[in-house]
Design a protein around this motif. Structure first.
Motif, PDB file in Angstrom:
ATOM      1  N   GLY A  53      33.701 -10.728 124.176  1.00 48.43           N
ATOM      2  CA  GLY A  53      33.929 -11.512 123.108  1.00 48.43           C
ATOM      3  C   GLY A  53      34.782 -10.964 121.988  1.00 48.43           C
ATOM      4  O   GLY A  53      34.834  -9.656 122.041  1.00 48.43           O
ATOM      5  N   PRO A  56      34.162  -9.118 115.869  1.00 44.49           N
ATOM      6  CA  PRO A  56      34.122 -10.021 114.542  1.00 44.49           C
ATOM      7  C   PRO A  56      34.613  -9.004 113.373  1.00 44.49           C
ATOM      8  O   PRO A  56      34.542  -7.683 113.447  1.00 44.49           O
ATOM      9  N   GLY A 112      29.459 -11.000 118.818  1.00 42.14           N
ATOM     10  CA  GLY A 112      30.604 -11.036 119.763  1.00 42.14           C
ATOM     11  C   GLY A 112      30.054 -10.404 121.230  1.00 42.14           C
ATOM     12  O   GLY A 112      30.898 -10.663 122.048  1.00 42.14           O
TER      13      GLY A 112
END
Length: 252
Positions: A53, A56, A112
């Motif tokens: 992911g 962040p 994430g």
């Protein structure tokens, strides 16, 4: 080229040939061998999985603390590997699948990190999570119990959560590899009977998942990682900042 020079060149090629073949074989093993134990080596040669992911942004807000730090860096999960988890639904309230899914989605969005659902299980070994065959960690275990099964749930304790670190990787980094979240089934039964109980049930589970990925308690009533539930409606600013830092850790 003289016979002597040709002989030297031939001998050099004979030596280089096996070395090249061996190197290719080793790279093939690293690239295609199954098992998480080769992940760090694959990343070193540019073949490993990337971050699952997006890392962040880390806001500068609120208060947060980490359960464990090594060399000034918090310990969390490897963001290049999914966090496998399974649920033991014995003693769970009605609607537990949505409860778990929403809380995990909250942590994923804030960090994430990516969780991978391994389904349900009858396993109740919450605090002796061990490595399974071939070095693969057991999944994180989420479940419900009462104080007769686990004395740590006695009194006003509504949940417990935490993780175990693995051995340092070849890159010298330490990551959590598995853990557990255990929720008080009696507390959840009481909350399920209240009209406003769903928000608190969600908050307790999200709080324990915060511990799972590496956050510690903070004495700030605005934060969900406060040791007491005092009406928080979700993650506070410090919770989000701490979770973002855990999600921004390097892979490997």
């Amino acid at each position: 080229m003289s016979p002597t020079a040709r002989d030297r060149r031939r001998r050099a090629l004979e030596r280089v040939g096996p070395i090249v073949v061996t190197l290719v074989a080793v790279l093939g093993l690293v690239a295609f061998a199954p098992g998480a134990e080769f992940d760090a080596a694959r990343r070193l040669v540019g073949l490993g999985p990337g971050r699952l992911g997006a890392a962040p942004d880390v806001p500068d807000a609120g208060r947060y603390a980490f359960l464990t730090e090594v060399n000034g860096q918090p310990v969390g999960y490897d963001p290049c590997r999914p966090i496998r988890y399974e649920v033991n639904p014995a003693g769970a309230p009605d609607g537990w699948p949505d409860l778990v899914a929403r809380s995990i989605a909250t942590i994923e969005q804030a960090t994430g990190l990516r969780f991978e659902d391994d389904g349900t299980t009858t396993d109740r070994d919450f605090f002796q999570r061990r490595t399974a065959a071939l070095g693969r960690p057991l999944p994180v275990l989420i479940g419900w119990a009462d104080a007769s099964e686990n004395r740590d749930l006695d009194g006003d304790v509504a949940g417990l959560g935490g993780s175990s670190p693995g051995e340092p990787s070849p890159l010298g980094r330490v990551h959590y590899v598995t853990g557990s979240v255990l929720l008080d089934q009696d507390a959840y039964a009481r909350l399920a009977a209240r009209p406003d109980g769903a928000v608190e049930m969600q908050g307790i589970l999200t709080h324990e998942l915060g511990h799972l990925v590496g956050l510690d308690h903070v004495e700030d009533p605005r934060e969900l990682m406060n040791p007491s539930y005092v009406g928080q409606r979700g993650l506070g600013p410090g919770d989000r900042a701490g979770l973002a830092r855990l999600g921004a850790l390097p892979c490997g």
